[in-house]
Write an enzyme that holds these catalytic residues in place. Sequence first.
Site, PDB file in Angstrom:
ATOM      1  N   ASP A 276      39.338  35.241  42.466  1.00  0.00           N
ATOM      2  CA  ASP A 276      38.642  35.218  43.752  1.00  0.00           C
ATOM      3  C   ASP A 276      39.603  35.759  44.809  1.00  0.00           C
ATOM      4  O   ASP A 276      40.813  35.519  44.748  1.00  0.00           O
ATOM      5  CB  ASP A 276      38.292  33.778  44.149  1.00  0.00           C
ATOM      6  CG  ASP A 276      37.139  33.197  43.352  1.00  0.00           C
ATOM      7  OD1 ASP A 276      36.719  33.826  42.373  1.00  0.00           O
ATOM      8  OD2 ASP A 276      36.664  32.110  43.733  1.00  0.00           O
TER       9      ASP A 276
ATOM     10  N   HIS B  54      42.246  35.468  35.581  1.00  0.00           N
ATOM     11  CA  HIS B  54      41.553  35.760  34.320  1.00  0.00           C
ATOM     12  C   HIS B  54      41.744  37.231  33.947  1.00  0.00           C
ATOM     13  O   HIS B  54      41.928  38.087  34.824  1.00  0.00           O
ATOM     14  CB  HIS B  54      40.070  35.438  34.464  1.00  0.00           C
ATOM     15  CG  HIS B  54      39.800  33.979  34.700  1.00  0.00           C
ATOM     16  ND1 HIS B  54      39.142  33.177  33.789  1.00  0.00           N
ATOM     17  CD2 HIS B  54      40.118  33.169  35.750  1.00  0.00           C
ATOM     18  CE1 HIS B  54      39.061  31.940  34.264  1.00  0.00           C
ATOM     19  NE2 HIS B  54      39.645  31.907  35.454  1.00  0.00           N
TER      20      HIS B  54
ATOM     21  N   SER C 176      48.488  33.881  46.488  1.00  0.00           N
ATOM     22  CA  SER C 176      49.275  35.096  46.328  1.00  0.00           C
ATOM     23  C   SER C 176      48.393  36.285  46.028  1.00  0.00           C
ATOM     24  O   SER C 176      47.276  36.378  46.525  1.00  0.00           O
ATOM     25  CB  SER C 176      50.338  34.921  45.250  1.00  0.00           C
ATOM     26  OG  SER C 176      51.318  35.921  45.375  1.00  0.00           O
TER      27      SER C 176
END
Length: 292
Positions: A96, A153, A256
């Site tokens: 995200d 992911h 980050s």
Amino acid sequence: MSTPAAPSLLDRLSTNLLRILPQHLLAAGMHRLARAETPWVKRLLIEKISRRYGVDMGEAANPDLDAYPSFNAFFTRELKEDARPLADNAILSPADGKVSQIGAIDGENLLQAKGHSFDLTALLGGDKQAAHLFENGLFATVYLSPKDYHRVHIPYGGTLTSMVFVPGDLFSVSEATTQLVPNLFARNERVICHFDTELGPMAVILVGAIFVGSMETVWHGEVRAARGQPTKWTYQGEQQAVFAAGDEIGRFNMGSTVIVLLPAGAASWSTDVTAGSSVRMGQALATPLIGR
């Protein structure tokens, strides 16, 4: 494509302050604080971040704030199984966040921000052989803010071949800082994960930042190594974990940036995703070009 706001005076002052402060000492302090299990400490941190950034706990596998033993456990919380559907036949967003930059690599130059580029070999810890694989290739940079889901992911199915820890600075990776600190992503501490895919090589790079207490991968745990030169782990045989598109590969223990690298001709970027676009893990960033 949205135009980023010019850095404010406060942005400039805070960035200059980070040039002289003990970045790693501050990160070590945050590492301890984020893992504190003292009830009032962890509750205070969780509530402040939840309110300030509008964290949607309705997506969390466990929406009960009191159930998390530490702030870090809350920050790296798992989502419900159906919270992030995976696009079919696509290069997926690894996290995200907000797309800082996306496009083609110009030889060995990647765009960091308007007027700023950085070097592919430097990004990959000085590995010229690895950099050659991605010359004139494709890249996408996704910035994770404190409100975002902080697990990373794999964008496309692949087999793990190596991991490199590159020691470095811990500047903020905010939109303002990318405009103020040259070669930011090639200067900050990072973990480079290399995979083999049916499209060719793929790299997923977790870039550290100030107050990022640490970075983890699912096959190694918290990634630590001696400072100075990059440390490389090579995986062969049974050590080579195989991941399907969308599988979790790691997490940030604060916010980050993730950078994805693909070889030339491996995919076609989606016209719906440009610099400045907000994305969710599992959303299509590109269409893979099989049999290229």
